[in-house]
Design a protein around this motif. Structure first.
Motif, PDB file in Angstrom:
ATOM      1  N   SER A 478       0.855  -1.191   0.000  1.00 23.85           N
ATOM      2  CA  SER A 478       0.000   0.000   0.000  1.00 23.85           C
ATOM      3  C   SER A 478       0.891   1.240   0.000  1.00 23.85           C
ATOM      4  CB  SER A 478      -0.914   0.021   1.230  1.00 23.85           C
ATOM      5  OG  SER A 478      -1.774  -1.105   1.230  1.00 23.85           O
ATOM      6  N   MET A 479       0.378   2.315  -0.616  1.00 23.30           N
ATOM      7  CA  MET A 479       1.168   3.546  -0.684  1.00 23.30           C
ATOM      8  C   MET A 479       0.261   4.753  -0.528  1.00 23.30           C
ATOM      9  SD  MET A 479       3.915   4.834  -3.540  1.00 23.30           S
ATOM     10  CE  MET A 479       2.726   5.018  -4.872  1.00 23.30           C
ATOM     11  N   LEU A 480       0.653   5.642   0.382  1.00 23.70           N
ATOM     12  CA  LEU A 480      -0.049   6.901   0.594  1.00 23.70           C
ATOM     13  C   LEU A 480       0.837   8.030   0.068  1.00 23.70           C
ATOM     14  CD1 LEU A 480      -2.372   8.580   1.920  1.00 23.70           C
ATOM     15  CD2 LEU A 480      -0.901   8.692   3.966  1.00 23.70           C
ATOM     16  N   GLN A 481       0.315   8.802  -0.879  1.00 25.36           N
ATOM     17  CA  GLN A 481       1.073   9.919  -1.453  1.00 25.36           C
ATOM     18  C   GLN A 481       0.535  11.228  -0.901  1.00 25.36           C
ATOM     19  OE1 GLN A 481       2.492   9.674  -5.502  1.00 25.36           O
ATOM     20  NE2 GLN A 481       1.714  11.722  -5.946  1.00 25.36           N
ATOM     21  N   LEU A 482       1.431  12.035  -0.337  1.00 24.23           N
ATOM     22  CA  LEU A 482       1.087  13.321   0.250  1.00 24.23           C
ATOM     23  C   LEU A 482       1.788  14.426  -0.534  1.00 24.23           C
ATOM     24  CD1 LEU A 482       1.728  12.299   3.967  1.00 24.23           C
ATOM     25  CD2 LEU A 482      -0.506  12.450   2.848  1.00 24.23           C
ATOM     26  N   GLN A 483       1.029  15.362  -1.061  1.00 23.61           N
ATOM     27  CA  GLN A 483       1.608  16.446  -1.853  1.00 23.61           C
ATOM     28  C   GLN A 483       2.200  17.528  -0.949  1.00 23.61           C
ATOM     29  OE1 GLN A 483       1.085  14.337  -4.990  1.00 23.61           O
ATOM     30  NE2 GLN A 483       1.983  16.386  -5.186  1.00 23.61           N
ATOM     31  N   VAL A 484       3.341  18.060  -1.382  1.00 22.22           N
ATOM     32  CA  VAL A 484       4.066  19.075  -0.610  1.00 22.22           C
ATOM     33  C   VAL A 484       4.188  20.334  -1.466  1.00 22.22           C
ATOM     34  CG1 VAL A 484       6.195  19.625   0.623  1.00 22.22           C
ATOM     35  CG2 VAL A 484       5.377  17.252   0.539  1.00 22.22           C
ATOM     36  N   PRO A 485       3.611  21.456  -1.045  1.00 26.39           N
ATOM     37  CA  PRO A 485       3.645  22.673  -1.870  1.00 26.39           C
ATOM     38  C   PRO A 485       4.943  23.469  -1.712  1.00 26.39           C
ATOM     39  CG  PRO A 485       2.374  23.101   0.092  1.00 26.39           C
ATOM     40  CD  PRO A 485       2.794  21.646   0.171  1.00 26.39           C
ATOM     41  N   HIS A 486       6.051  22.765  -1.513  1.00 28.38           N
ATOM     42  CA  HIS A 486       7.357  23.415  -1.352  1.00 28.38           C
ATOM     43  C   HIS A 486       8.405  22.609  -2.121  1.00 28.38           C
ATOM     44  CE1 HIS A 486       5.595  25.762   1.912  1.00 28.38           C
ATOM     45  NE2 HIS A 486       5.128  24.629   2.422  1.00 28.38           N
ATOM     46  N   HIS A 487       9.435  23.287  -2.591  1.00 26.59           N
ATOM     47  CA  HIS A 487      10.520  22.586  -3.270  1.00 26.59           C
ATOM     48  C   HIS A 487      11.241  21.671  -2.286  1.00 26.59           C
ATOM     49  CE1 HIS A 487      10.108  24.495  -7.113  1.00 26.59           C
ATOM     50  NE2 HIS A 487      10.259  25.705  -6.622  1.00 26.59           N
ATOM     51  N   VAL A 488      11.871  20.635  -2.834  1.00 27.32           N
ATOM     52  CA  VAL A 488      12.500  19.620  -1.984  1.00 27.32           C
ATOM     53  C   VAL A 488      13.592  20.201  -1.086  1.00 27.32           C
ATOM     54  CG1 VAL A 488      11.995  17.709  -3.548  1.00 27.32           C
ATOM     55  CG2 VAL A 488      14.091  19.032  -3.867  1.00 27.32           C
ATOM     56  N   SER A 489      14.208  21.296  -1.506  1.00 31.55           N
ATOM     57  CA  SER A 489      15.309  21.879  -0.730  1.00 31.55           C
ATOM     58  C   SER A 489      14.838  22.792   0.392  1.00 31.55           C
ATOM     59  CB  SER A 489      16.230  22.678  -1.658  1.00 31.55           C
ATOM     60  OG  SER A 489      15.497  23.705  -2.323  1.00 31.55           O
ATOM     61  N   SER A 490      13.533  23.058   0.464  1.00 28.25           N
ATOM     62  CA  SER A 490      13.019  24.014   1.452  1.00 28.25           C
ATOM     63  C   SER A 490      13.007  23.404   2.852  1.00 28.25           C
ATOM     64  CB  SER A 490      11.612  24.456   1.076  1.00 28.25           C
ATOM     65  OG  SER A 490      10.713  23.367   1.186  1.00 28.25           O
ATOM     66  N   ASP A 491      13.091  24.259   3.860  1.00 24.70           N
ATOM     67  CA  ASP A 491      13.035  23.806   5.251  1.00 24.70           C
ATOM     68  C   ASP A 491      11.701  23.147   5.558  1.00 24.70           C
ATOM     69  OD1 ASP A 491      15.562  24.807   5.668  1.00 24.70           O
ATOM     70  OD2 ASP A 491      14.867  26.716   6.499  1.00 24.70           O
TER      71      ASP A 491
END
Length: 734
Positions: A478-491
């Motif tokens: 099973s896989m849960l995908q959560l969207q992140v509204p920030h670039h990968v390098s952000s704190d």
């Protein structure tokens, strides 16, 4: 005069045309073999590292692995006002219909309107494995272009990992072509200044380019053992041109020096054999040092570094072979022709052409640099070391990160679209994937736990609040995908990853008995790669120090010089890394070096710098110390041998350094930030190594150590005793 380099040179000099033809046949065979077997490119599986990689493997087991995704963005054409919603919807429907018919496409999502109604997005998932999407994306780009042509009042454009990767590859190819246009002419001009002869200047360049061609073919064969991730060609060009010219330059300068010392009495063959017995051995030792040092990169357990190691090893060894086979043959041929021209001039009663002297004498700048070394070696050593330590100080603030997609040059059209897509749909910037493997009978329990996790982070301001839950057909994964509204390098992205791994997962799916969990996704990949490199760095650095020590002891039979070599290499590498941090982790040099600071250094750069620099610095070290030891074995006192050896080798080291710096500095002009950092750091390192380490620090240390330099070898001490004047017998005085 019986060692392998001399025997190879003797044969080539005795059969010059066989040697030349044999070399070019070797190059053709290498290229032919490479073309016939092709390149084995690295697959998605080869890039899996850390927890993120483990999560990807689990997801792939259930058929939930990431696929290449393209986004078609529909917005109002600039200057036309608001988006025509009806026209955009029709264009989106057209895009979806066209994409669904393509054999490269796995699925097409329903069109999604952006907040404020300024954009419409169509997401297309491709069938290919994630890293192979760029090879099949052209068909999608063509359909997007067709929709744009049919809707001139709209702006219809495409972006995504495949199209960005394709743009990056094209930009890299254009950049490499430009570096060749810079490096080759400057290298040729440098060699013309060194030799004052077009023929002699062309020889190093010709052999370097042919060595690169042979190495390209051999690297394609080697890729079937060590898969190529695409950087192999860059490394072969970067290292091949530098060492190929350097090795030939060392050999050529020594051959001309021997001829000048003999006043023209040596035949071309004899001069070549003498050069092989001295510089030829140094070239072999240097080449082996670069190859063995580069091999330590295999310890990184990373396909990127394996590709780098393979390219560096292959091109270095090929360059050594060319300098021991084709070079003696070419030098003999050129020498014989010069003798024939001189003979014809004598027969016509003409005076012989005046030849430029090539005796090994220090130039004015070298002599000026050596004066304080000879007079006050301790003071010179202290000042030089303190200067290098000061340059290395910024390393204490080193910030290593993986260079995310957002760092790519905006000259790539897909990156411009990427920015507009993220502005309209910030949730697409990155994502987390929580992957769970458990028995099929526990699927309801896993699903409930993942839904609990999604509900727990729904109001987290670092996340977008949108999620998607998928389960494999056999209900084990099973896989849960959560969207992140920030670039990968952000704190925000990095802190949310830490909380999900350390808090949310243990509280939810972590409580499911027998379940294996891992958090992967864009942010996890970005975070785990530098961590992996930092963990491997001590192992590789330790192996590198051991290899450098062993190679120096083997070359000079001296434990003391082995320790000196380690100290000098650490000094120059640390200073170069410090300058890199000073320039690239801040914004003051952005205009000078043409980059946009990310406030960090690429995770691969320090490791690459240390390994390659340790190998390349052995070129200078072996060549310089060989000249010093040569003099000492003739019975010259150590102090005089150091000054003479440094002075006699300075012009060659300087010329070689100019060539290397030119090659590396041309890579600093690349658009790709990590390649720019690598080129810049290597150029700085070579400058420091050639002009500070070899002219100031090394001679100062050797002068202070005296005869202890050669411990425990007794060869130098025997030579010194043999040249001491015999004591005069006592005379009886009556």
């Amino acid at each position: 005069m019986k060692n392998l380099p001399v025997r190879m040179a003797r044969w080539s000099a005795a059969h010059p045309w066989r040697g030349i033809v044999g070399w070019f046949l070797f190059v053709v065979l290498c290229l032919g073999a490479g073309i016939s077997v092709g390149t084995n490119e690295a697959t998605t599986e080869d890039f899996r590292i850390g927890e993120a990689g483990r999560g990807e493997a689990i997801a792939a087991e259930g058929g939930l692995e990431q696929r290449p995704v393209e986004h078609v963005l529909i917005t109002a054409k600039p200057g036309t006002g608001k988006l025509d919603v009806a026209a955009a919807a029709a264009a989106a429907a057209d895009v979806a219909a066209r994409m669904a018919r393509l054999p490269e496409v796995l699925s097409v999502d329903d069109p999604v309107r952006g907040a404020g109604g300024t954009a419409v997005r169509v997401t297309v998932t491709m069938k290919a494995p994630e890293r192979e999407g760029k090879e099949h994306v052209d068909a999608l780009i063509e359909q997007t272009a067709a929709v744009q042509e049919a809707n001139p009042s709209l702006r219809v454009e495409e972006t995504g990992s495949p199209s960005i990767s394709k743009g990056v590859d094209k930009l890299r190819g254009d950049d490499l072509a430009r570096t060749e246009m810079i490096a080759l002419p400057v290298t040729l001009v440098t060699l013309l200044l060194v030799f004052s002869s077009v023929a002699m200047a062309l020889v190093p360049l010709l052999l370097a380019l042919s060595s690169i061609a042979a190495a390209v073919g051999l690297s394609m064969v080697a890729s079937h053992v060590f898969p190529d991730n695409g950087v192999g060609m860059n490394i072969i060009l970067l290292i091949g041109l530098a060492v190929g010219v350097d090795y030939t330059l060392f050999y050529l300068k020594r051959e001309r020096e021997e001829r000048a010392r003999a006043g023209g009495a040596l035949s071309p063959r004899a001069a070549v054999e003498l050069a092989a017995a001295t510089s030829g051995r140094a070239v072999v030792v240097s080449g082996l040092a670069v190859a063995v040092s580069s091999a330590t990169l295999y310890l990184a357990d990373d396909v990127i570094f394996s590709s780098i190691a393979t390219g560096a090893i292959v091109v270095t060894l090929v360059a050594v072979v060319s300098s021991l086979t084709a070079l003696p043959a070419l030098l003999t041929t050129i020498g014989i022709r010069a003798e024939r021209r001189a003979e014809r001039r004598r027969e016509r009663g003409l005076a012989p052409k005046k030849q430029k002297g090539h005796m090994a004498r220090p130039g004015r700048l070298t002599a000026a640099a050596l004066r304080p070394v000879a007079r006050r070696p301790l003071a010179t050593l202290v000042v030089a070391v303190l200067a290098l330590v000061a340059l290395a100080a910024p390393v204490l603030g080193l910030n290593l990160t993986d260079m995310g997609r957002e760092t790519h040059s905006r000259s790539i059209v897909a990156m411009q679209v990427y920015d507009r897509l993220n502005a309209a749909y910030p949730e697409l910037k990155s994502m987390h994937q929580v992957v769970v493997r458990a028995d099929a009978g526990r699927a309801p329990e896993v699903t409930a736990a993942l839904r609990e996790l999604a509900a727990g982070v729904e109001d987290d301001p670092r996340l977008s609040g949108t999620s998607r839950l998928t389960t494999s057909p056999d209900r084990r994964i099973s896989m849960l995908q959560l969207q992140v509204p920030h670039h990968v390098s952000s704190d925000q992205a990095l802190s949310s990853l830490k909380d999900i791994r350390d808090t949310y997962v243990p509280r939810t799916v972590g409580r499911v008995a027998g379940a294996e969990t891992a958090v992967t996704g864009d942010v996890a990949r970005y975070a785990d790669y530098p961590t992996h490199q930092e963990q491997k760095l001590p192992l590789i650095l330790g192996a590198l120090l051991l290899v450098t020590f062993a190679m120096t002891v083997w070359a000079f039979r001296s434990v003391v010089l082995g320790l000196v070599g380690i100290v000098l290499n650490l000094l120059s590498a640390a200073a170069a890394l410090g300058v890199l941090v000073l320039v690239f982790q801040h914004t003051w040099a952005e205009g000078l070096v043409d980059f946009t600071s990310t406030g960090s250094i690429g995770a691969r750069v320090p490791l690459f710098l240390f390994v390659i620099l340790f190998g390349l610095s052995m070129d200078y070290q072996v060549f310089v110390i060989s000249r010093i030891r040569e003099a000492a074995l003739r019975g010259v006192p150590t102090r005089q041998a150091v000054i003479e050896g440094i002075g006699s080798s300075a012009s060659v080291v300087t010329s070689a350094a100019v060539v290397m710096v030119t090659v590396f500095a041309s890579f600093a002009a690349l658009h790709l930030i990590e390649m720019k950092q690598i080129g810049f750091s290597l150029a700085v390192a070579v400058l420091l190594d050639a002009f500070v380490i070899r002219l100031l620090v090394l001679p100062s240390m050797m002068l202070l150590l005296g005869e202890a330099n050669w411990w425990p070898s007794r060869a130098v001490r025997r030579a010194l005793r043999a040249t001491e004047p015999a004591p005069r017998p006592l005379e009886s005085v009556s």
